[in-house]
Design a protein around this motif. Structure first.
Motif, PDB file in Angstrom:
ATOM      1  N   PRO A 671     -17.434 -24.433  -2.428  1.00  0.00           N
ATOM      2  CA  PRO A 671     -17.738 -23.045  -2.805  1.00  0.00           C
ATOM      3  C   PRO A 671     -17.791 -22.874  -4.315  1.00  0.00           C
ATOM      4  CG  PRO A 671     -15.418 -23.236  -2.282  1.00  0.00           C
ATOM      5  CD  PRO A 671     -16.016 -24.593  -2.020  1.00  0.00           C
ATOM      6  N   SER A 672     -18.162 -21.688  -4.737  1.00  0.00           N
ATOM      7  CA  SER A 672     -18.064 -21.290  -6.140  1.00  0.00           C
ATOM      8  C   SER A 672     -16.799 -20.449  -6.311  1.00  0.00           C
ATOM      9  CB  SER A 672     -19.296 -20.488  -6.558  1.00  0.00           C
ATOM     10  OG  SER A 672     -20.460 -21.289  -6.514  1.00  0.00           O
ATOM     11  N   TYR A 673     -16.384 -20.272  -7.576  1.00  0.00           N
ATOM     12  CA  TYR A 673     -15.192 -19.472  -7.879  1.00  0.00           C
ATOM     13  C   TYR A 673     -15.563 -18.405  -8.908  1.00  0.00           C
ATOM     14  CZ  TYR A 673     -12.956 -23.490  -5.704  1.00  0.00           C
ATOM     15  OH  TYR A 673     -12.607 -24.486  -4.824  1.00  0.00           O
ATOM     16  N   THR A 674     -14.948 -17.238  -8.755  1.00  0.00           N
ATOM     17  CA  THR A 674     -15.192 -16.137  -9.680  1.00  0.00           C
ATOM     18  C   THR A 674     -13.885 -15.729 -10.338  1.00  0.00           C
ATOM     19  OG1 THR A 674     -14.829 -14.431  -7.998  1.00  0.00           O
ATOM     20  CG2 THR A 674     -17.064 -15.294  -8.234  1.00  0.00           C
ATOM     21  N   SER A 675     -13.996 -15.168 -11.528  1.00  0.00           N
ATOM     22  CA  SER A 675     -12.794 -14.700 -12.218  1.00  0.00           C
ATOM     23  C   SER A 675     -13.110 -13.424 -12.975  1.00  0.00           C
ATOM     24  CB  SER A 675     -12.268 -15.766 -13.196  1.00  0.00           C
ATOM     25  OG  SER A 675     -13.191 -15.975 -14.249  1.00  0.00           O
ATOM     26  N   LEU A 676     -12.067 -12.614 -13.149  1.00  0.00           N
ATOM     27  CA  LEU A 676     -12.160 -11.418 -13.986  1.00  0.00           C
ATOM     28  C   LEU A 676     -10.845 -11.291 -14.733  1.00  0.00           C
ATOM     29  CD1 LEU A 676     -13.878  -8.862 -14.699  1.00  0.00           C
ATOM     30  CD2 LEU A 676     -12.472  -7.643 -13.022  1.00  0.00           C
ATOM     31  N   VAL A 677     -10.916 -11.114 -16.046  1.00  0.00           N
ATOM     32  CA  VAL A 677      -9.727 -10.842 -16.856  1.00  0.00           C
ATOM     33  C   VAL A 677      -9.931  -9.504 -17.556  1.00  0.00           C
ATOM     34  CG1 VAL A 677      -9.311 -13.321 -17.241  1.00  0.00           C
ATOM     35  CG2 VAL A 677     -10.533 -11.995 -18.956  1.00  0.00           C
ATOM     36  N   GLY A 678      -8.823  -8.839 -17.872  1.00  0.00           N
ATOM     37  CA  GLY A 678      -8.891  -7.572 -18.577  1.00  0.00           C
ATOM     38  C   GLY A 678      -7.597  -7.309 -19.310  1.00  0.00           C
ATOM     39  N   ASN A 679      -7.677  -6.595 -20.438  1.00  0.00           N
ATOM     40  CA  ASN A 679      -6.467  -6.318 -21.209  1.00  0.00           C
ATOM     41  C   ASN A 679      -5.706  -5.138 -20.609  1.00  0.00           C
ATOM     42  OD1 ASN A 679      -8.705  -4.650 -22.290  1.00  0.00           O
ATOM     43  ND2 ASN A 679      -7.070  -3.778 -23.568  1.00  0.00           N
ATOM     44  N   VAL A 680      -4.401  -5.149 -20.797  1.00  0.00           N
ATOM     45  CA  VAL A 680      -3.568  -4.023 -20.375  1.00  0.00           C
ATOM     46  C   VAL A 680      -2.996  -3.282 -21.572  1.00  0.00           C
ATOM     47  CG1 VAL A 680      -2.978  -5.009 -18.133  1.00  0.00           C
ATOM     48  CG2 VAL A 680      -1.566  -5.569 -20.126  1.00  0.00           C
ATOM     49  N   ASP A 681      -3.048  -3.897 -22.754  1.00  0.00           N
ATOM     50  CA  ASP A 681      -2.436  -3.292 -23.942  1.00  0.00           C
ATOM     51  C   ASP A 681      -3.476  -2.577 -24.798  1.00  0.00           C
ATOM     52  OD1 ASP A 681      -3.709  -5.706 -24.718  1.00  0.00           O
ATOM     53  OD2 ASP A 681      -2.590  -5.678 -26.595  1.00  0.00           O
ATOM     54  N   GLY A 683      -3.960  -3.152 -27.931  1.00  0.00           N
ATOM     55  CA  GLY A 683      -4.469  -4.050 -28.959  1.00  0.00           C
ATOM     56  C   GLY A 683      -5.505  -5.038 -28.469  1.00  0.00           C
ATOM     57  N   SER A 684      -5.900  -4.933 -27.189  1.00  0.00           N
ATOM     58  CA  SER A 684      -6.905  -5.838 -26.609  1.00  0.00           C
ATOM     59  C   SER A 684      -6.517  -7.298 -26.787  1.00  0.00           C
ATOM     60  CB  SER A 684      -8.298  -5.586 -27.233  1.00  0.00           C
ATOM     61  OG  SER A 684      -8.702  -4.255 -27.037  1.00  0.00           O
ATOM     62  N   ALA A 685      -5.203  -7.585 -26.659  1.00  0.00           N
ATOM     63  CA  ALA A 685      -4.719  -8.947 -26.867  1.00  0.00           C
ATOM     64  C   ALA A 685      -3.944  -9.495 -25.670  1.00  0.00           C
ATOM     65  CB  ALA A 685      -3.832  -9.013 -28.110  1.00  0.00           C
ATOM     66  N   LYS A 686      -3.453  -8.633 -24.786  1.00  0.00           N
ATOM     67  CA  LYS A 686      -2.666  -9.061 -23.627  1.00  0.00           C
ATOM     68  C   LYS A 686      -3.514  -8.893 -22.364  1.00  0.00           C
ATOM     69  CE  LYS A 686       1.586  -7.896 -21.043  1.00  0.00           C
ATOM     70  NZ  LYS A 686       2.159  -9.235 -20.947  1.00  0.00           N
ATOM     71  N   TYR A 687      -3.854 -10.003 -21.711  1.00  0.00           N
ATOM     72  CA  TYR A 687      -4.797  -9.984 -20.598  1.00  0.00           C
ATOM     73  C   TYR A 687      -4.129 -10.429 -19.298  1.00  0.00           C
ATOM     74  CZ  TYR A 687      -8.496  -9.304 -23.999  1.00  0.00           C
ATOM     75  OH  TYR A 687      -9.284  -8.783 -24.981  1.00  0.00           O
ATOM     76  N   ILE A 688      -4.636  -9.879 -18.205  1.00  0.00           N
ATOM     77  CA  ILE A 688      -4.252 -10.337 -16.875  1.00  0.00           C
ATOM     78  C   ILE A 688      -5.519 -10.826 -16.183  1.00  0.00           C
ATOM     79  CG2 ILE A 688      -2.259  -8.814 -16.686  1.00  0.00           C
ATOM     80  CD1 ILE A 688      -4.010  -6.942 -14.986  1.00  0.00           C
ATOM     81  N   ALA A 689      -5.357 -11.538 -15.067  1.00  0.00           N
ATOM     82  CA  ALA A 689      -6.519 -12.196 -14.475  1.00  0.00           C
ATOM     83  C   ALA A 689      -6.467 -12.158 -12.959  1.00  0.00           C
ATOM     84  CB  ALA A 689      -6.593 -13.649 -14.953  1.00  0.00           C
ATOM     85  N   ASP A 690      -7.656 -12.315 -12.368  1.00  0.00           N
ATOM     86  CA  ASP A 690      -7.811 -12.454 -10.922  1.00  0.00           C
ATOM     87  C   ASP A 690      -8.870 -13.515 -10.677  1.00  0.00           C
ATOM     88  OD1 ASP A 690      -7.538 -12.098  -8.223  1.00  0.00           O
ATOM     89  OD2 ASP A 690      -7.992  -9.945  -8.228  1.00  0.00           O
ATOM     90  N   CYS A 691      -8.756 -14.199  -9.545  1.00  0.00           N
ATOM     91  CA  CYS A 691      -9.666 -15.300  -9.227  1.00  0.00           C
ATOM     92  C   CYS A 691      -9.951 -15.271  -7.735  1.00  0.00           C
ATOM     93  CB  CYS A 691      -9.035 -16.641  -9.644  1.00  0.00           C
ATOM     94  SG  CYS A 691     -10.090 -18.084  -9.381  1.00  0.00           S
ATOM     95  N   ARG A 692     -11.197 -15.535  -7.348  1.00  0.00           N
ATOM     96  CA  ARG A 692     -11.597 -15.495  -5.941  1.00  0.00           C
ATOM     97  C   ARG A 692     -12.524 -16.667  -5.603  1.00  0.00           C
ATOM     98  NH1 ARG A 692     -10.798 -10.026  -4.091  1.00  0.00           N
ATOM     99  NH2 ARG A 692      -9.044  -9.270  -5.363  1.00  0.00           N
ATOM    100  N   VAL A 693     -12.651 -16.907  -4.292  1.00  0.00           N
ATOM    101  CA  VAL A 693     -13.608 -17.888  -3.759  1.00  0.00           C
ATOM    102  C   VAL A 693     -14.839 -17.135  -3.294  1.00  0.00           C
ATOM    103  CG1 VAL A 693     -13.986 -19.664  -1.993  1.00  0.00           C
ATOM    104  CG2 VAL A 693     -11.715 -19.347  -2.963  1.00  0.00           C
ATOM    105  N   GLN A 694     -16.025 -17.687  -3.530  1.00  0.00           N
ATOM    106  CA  GLN A 694     -17.219 -17.045  -2.982  1.00  0.00           C
ATOM    107  C   GLN A 694     -18.285 -18.079  -2.622  1.00  0.00           C
ATOM    108  OE1 GLN A 694     -18.733 -14.063  -5.690  1.00  0.00           O
ATOM    109  NE2 GLN A 694     -20.337 -15.399  -6.438  1.00  0.00           N
ATOM    110  N   ALA A 878      -9.040 -22.723 -10.667  1.00  0.00           N
ATOM    111  CA  ALA A 878      -9.066 -22.244  -9.279  1.00  0.00           C
ATOM    112  C   ALA A 878      -8.478 -23.268  -8.321  1.00  0.00           C
ATOM    113  CB  ALA A 878     -10.500 -21.902  -8.880  1.00  0.00           C
ATOM    114  N   LYS A 879      -8.653 -24.552  -8.613  1.00  0.00           N
ATOM    115  CA  LYS A 879      -8.128 -25.573  -7.706  1.00  0.00           C
ATOM    116  C   LYS A 879      -6.613 -25.535  -7.606  1.00  0.00           C
ATOM    117  CE  LYS A 879      -8.346 -29.175 -11.294  1.00  0.00           C
ATOM    118  NZ  LYS A 879      -9.025 -28.355 -12.322  1.00  0.00           N
ATOM    119  N   ASN A 880      -5.948 -24.935  -8.592  1.00  0.00           N
ATOM    120  CA  ASN A 880      -4.488 -24.842  -8.541  1.00  0.00           C
ATOM    121  C   ASN A 880      -4.009 -23.909  -7.433  1.00  0.00           C
ATOM    122  OD1 ASN A 880      -4.727 -26.386 -10.834  1.00  0.00           O
ATOM    123  ND2 ASN A 880      -4.044 -24.801 -12.250  1.00  0.00           N
TER     124      ASN A 880
END
Length: 927
Positions: A671-681, A683-694, A878-880
């Protein structure tokens, strides 16, 4: 027209975004042709900051993305060269034909080129008195109409690649030949392209519609036709054996040349660059197989894992049958390797056309008078189903390896591909002689001209001021202005350092190689660096434990955490596990990360034993940068006064980065893998992430709405509970990686609505700006003098180009945001697809450059905005998410699956894909 005076945060109503303007115009692909004289003069674009070269502002001129309305003006101006050469476009009409092989399955482009070349030179030369050009798939272009039968052409041909047997040939030669395979080819005239349309587009007076796209495609096919017939090619690059390097593993590198016709302001350009082709090493298949496995032991070929490695690597390569000790046959027919068999020639049997079941080995004795020397090792099965002993197969020269390069060979590839700027530009100039446009009959017939002594295009660039970076309390130097894309941590504390209450060290290297005294020295080095950057550590004597080679990694780490728990009076487990790793520890790394990120929810920091042994303070300082953000800290933020477009206090902002990662080339069962990250602070310096299979090789992100909704909610929660701020985000900057120009419209049609639904679901009324960041291009910039270069010979960090070589109508720019290290730096290409914030050129370039300075792992600006970089890393990890003890193969077997099998495989991967531990969702675990 000067840049608009609107503030960076934008103005106006949400209902008037800058996106696709007006109607899309004609989508007919130029099928009717146009009358009149195709003679539109083209003038030169003026310097940046003027209105010359800007597209027509009329609403009937439509674009896929945002229409350019001005050039940037910020920064100091420098003169640079670029690897583009001016080309004169045709003045006569171009005729477009569809090439169809009705009875054939999809054939390789190389074979299609052979069929059409034979059609033009042998089968129907009276029709192709001027040679047409062909792209190897569906499109043929001719400088004159090939055959006139009214207004429509629909002509069928029977093409053979060799002559049929002549009467009496068998009697004369004693050899009975089968009739050659017949390929049926149908040509259909579908369009007449008027070059006036292209000339108007270059002036910004024509929409970027299918007519223009087809015209540009035609010019690209023209310049590639000659080299495609003479050299191995890969879409836009071709390769020669004039300069090559054997790097082992049965791989040879060839120097190649990339070429692409690109529209620019008021002129058409050819982008020329050097490239690197990874080729299969020619020679006997058996020798190449042993070399790929780095062994001389034939028995290794019978091992299941090694056989799978061979199949993954060699599937698709073409071989010829060459029986050792016998002369080559008169006609050597290439055969495509389908798979590596499990059994050898002694065990494998089949029923020949005449006769009884026999083994492969016996058949070669009877039919070819050859005794197979290695009857017990696997054979090669080719596409026709025939099975051939490995020792009777030979790989011929010039075959491109369209597979992932083995990790251990990447350094060799980089060494071969890397050239200093001055050397690269000289190689590109030399490449014009190899390309020899003036000697190509195809280029001449179409009226295209590139001067043989043409100089690379010279243009004016600008160097942007870097943002001021802010560090934490207690810093002797609380702010720093980067110089040449770099700065250091001397006398600085992290902006928001963390506290480590408990930690421990797991050593996976043998104790004889990483002794207890070295471990203690490493701990002291970390503690000193923790203190120097402001990280508080309450435990100065962490538990250190060595793993045995046969230990289960998860059980070992759980036991290590238990020891830490007991040592600290059962007050809690470790906040951090430091894992000391041996060389070549990729599988071990996955196991450590799966335990920390997925199973247990504890930060893990892997250190290579050879690097952390007696390491310098700089090494441990860099490690601290990664540890701080993994535990929830922030290293540095841009000062808002120097980055007003990004850090506008009146407009809280979420910056997102998105990416899709596909399986390696040649792998169709993963499969392919997708990711999205976005800042929560703020200062646009602290990011969180999500990852999916598609779905395999699907480029658009299916789960973007769910991922974006989660990130927006996390941003709202952090602002309220941690920063104690009110108000919701009013702007979203969405940086999208990994999409080609042909997929821009899909981003707007499929991903933009998902972002808007995510905003609606969270009650956020944010204006959205979508920017595609391109890295896979061949545009390079070279300083015109040493005085304007950095120490590596590259253009300085912050070099931006938004005129002369950019799109004639759409808002795009190139930004070289990083200082040079090795070779020639590659700028990133930014294309603005949608902009409800109505940014000026200067504002978008400023905020993009600022985001290149908040990459947490380094004290250097990076080549792309940090959220894009993070999204790429999250996909790669993603393999992790899969259980390392499971039975899924993440690299691919080389097998080909049908649609039903691929869907079953996708569901199996989705079921096995484990979510991130909840405690890791709030931190930058991926750093």
């Amino acid at each position: 027209m000067p840049p608009r005076a609107a503030p960076p945060s934008g103005s106006g109503s949400r209902g008037a975004p800058r996106g696709r303007s007006g109607s899309r115009g004609s989508r007919g692909g130029g099928r009717g042709g146009r009358s009149g004289s195709p003679s539109v003069p083209i003038s030169r674009a003026s310097a940046a900051g003027t209105t010359a070269g800007l597209p027509d502002a009329s609403p009937h001129i439509t674009t896929v993305g945002v229409k350019r309305t001005a050039f940037g003006t910020a920064g100091r101006r420098i003169q640079v060269h670029t690897n583009h050469f001016e080309v004169e476009i045709p003045e006569d009409y171009i005729h477009h034909y569809d090439v169809i092989s009705p009875s054939e399955k999809t054939l390789p482009a190389r074979l299609n080129m052979e069929i059409v070349a034979r059609l033009q030179t042998v089968i129907a030369p009276q029709i192709f008195t001027q040679r047409a050009v062909y792209d190897g798939r569906k499109n043929m272009f001719a400088a004159r109409k090939l055959l006139r039968t009214g207004t429509i052409i629909d002509v069928n041909f029977d093409v053979t690649l060799v002559d049929a047997p002549s009467p009496g040939e068998a009697a004369r030669t004693g050899v009975v030949r089968r009739p050659p395979k017949v390929y049926k080819v149908k040509l259909t005239h579908v369009a007449t392209i008027n070059p006036e349309v292209l000339a108007r587009f270059l002036q910004g007076k024509q929409s970027h519609d299918n007519t223009v796209l087809t015209a540009i495609t035609a010019l690209n096919v023209v310049i590639r036709m000659e080299p495609s017939l003479r050299y191995p090619f890969n879409v836009r690059s071709f390769f020669t054996n004039r300069e090559q390097k054997d790097i082992g593993s049965s791989i040879v590198l060839w120097r190649g040349y990339f070429q692409s016709v690109r529209p620019a302001f008021n002129r058409m350009l050819i982008n020329v660059d050097i490239s690197t082709g990874t080729m299969y090493k020619p020679g006997p298949f058996l020798q190449r197989a042993l070399e790929h496995l780095n062994t001389n032991d034939l028995q290794r070929l019978n091992d299941l894992r090694e056989r799978t490695r061979l199949q993954r690597f060699f599937s698709g390569v073409r071989i010829i049958v060459q029986i050792p000790g016998q002369p080559p046959p008169a006609r050597r027919v290439p055969r495509v390797v389908k798979r590596i068999t499990q059994d050898g020639a002694a065990k494998l049997t089949f029923v020949p056309r005449e006769g009884q079941r026999t083994s492969i080995a016996q058949y070669f004795r009877d039919a070819h008078n050859y005794t197979v020397r290695h009857p017990n090792i696997p054979c090669v099965e080719v596409g026709s189903g025939a099975i051939i002993p490995m020792e009777c197969c030979e790989i011929f020269e010039g075959q491109i390896m369209r597979k992932q390069i083995p990790p251990e060979r990447m350094k060799d590839v980089l060494d071969f591909a890397t050239k200093r700027p001055e050397d690269r530009l000289n190689s590109i100039r030399d490449g014009l002689g190899v390309l020899a446009y003036g000697q190509s009959e195809y280029v001449r017939h179409f009226g295209m001209t590139v001067q043989p002594n043409a100089a690379p295009v010279s243009l004016q660039a600008r160097v942007l001021d870097p943002p001021t970076l802010q560090y934490g309390q207690g810093s002797g130097q609380p702010t720093i202005k980067p110089r040449d894309g770099a700065w250091n941590m001397i006398d600085k504390k992290l902006f928001k350092p963390v506290t480590i209450n408990r930690w421990c060290v797991g050593v996976f290297e043998r104790q004889a190689r990483f002794r207890p005294d070295l471990a203690q020295e490493m701990v002291r080095g970390l503690l000193q660096s923790f203190a120097s950057v402001g990280i508080t550590v309450h435990e100065t004597d962490p538990v250190i434990k060595w793993a045995n080679s046969n230990d289960n990694v998860a059980l070992f780490l759980r036991g290590l955490g238990g020891d830490c728990f007991k040592k600290n009076g059962n007050r809690g487990g470790p906040d951090l596990i430091v894992a000391v790793m041996p060389e070549a520890s990729a599988d071990l790394y996955v196991r450590v990360k799966h335990f920390g990120d997925i199973t247990q929810g504890v930060a893990t920091q892997c250190l290579r034993s050879t690097k952390c042994t007696r390491a310098r303070p700089q090494y441990f300082a860099n490690v601290c940068l990664k540890i701080n953000v993994k535990l929830g800290g922030i290293n540095t933020i841009p000062d808002w006064r120097s980055s007003r477009a990004l850090m506008d206090p009146q407009n809280p902002t979420i910056v997102m980065g998105a990416d899709v990662m596909h399986p390696a080339p040649g792998v169709s069962d993963r499969p392919s893998y997708t990711s999205l990250v976005g800042n929560v602070d703020s200062g646009s310096a602290k990011y969180i992430a999500d990852c999916r299979v598609q779905t395999h090789r699907r480029e658009m992100i299916d789960d973007l709405e769910d991922m974006a909704t989660a990130i927006i909610k996390m941003n709202l929660g952090y602002r309220e509970s941690v920063e104690k701020k009110t108000g919701k985000p009013t702007r979203i900057f969405f940086f999208r990686d990994g999409v080609s120009e042909g997929e821009f419209a899909q981003v707007l049609e499929y991903e933009l609505p998902q972002l808007k639904r995510a905003c609606a679901a969270t009650g956020v009324n944010a204006k959205i700006t979508i920017i595609v960041v391109g890295k896979r291009h061949h545009v390079r910039f070279f300083p015109s003098s040493r005085a304007e270069a950095d120490r590596s010979g590259n253009c300085p960090a912050g070099t931006v180009v938004d005129s002369e070589i950019v799109h004639p109508t759409e808002f795009d720019f190139y930004l070289q945001s990083h200082g040079g290290l090795l070779g020639t730096s590659r700028p990133a290409h930014y294309s603005i697809l949608y902009d409800e914030n109505n940014f000026t050129s200067d504002s978008l370039q400023e905020l993009s450059f600022a985001l290149c300075h908040v990459y947490a792992r380094a004290t250097r600006s990076v080549s792309i905005p940090a959220p894009v970089y993070y999204a790429d890393i999250v996909c790669a990890r993603a393999k992790n998410h899969f259980d390392p003890e499971g039975n899924l193969d993440y690299e691919g077997s080389g097998a080909t699956l049908d649609d039903a099998q691929r869907m079953d495989q996708l569901e199996a991967y989705r079921a096995a894909f484990k979510p991130l531990n909840s405690s890791m969702r709030r931190v930058m675990y991926f750093s």
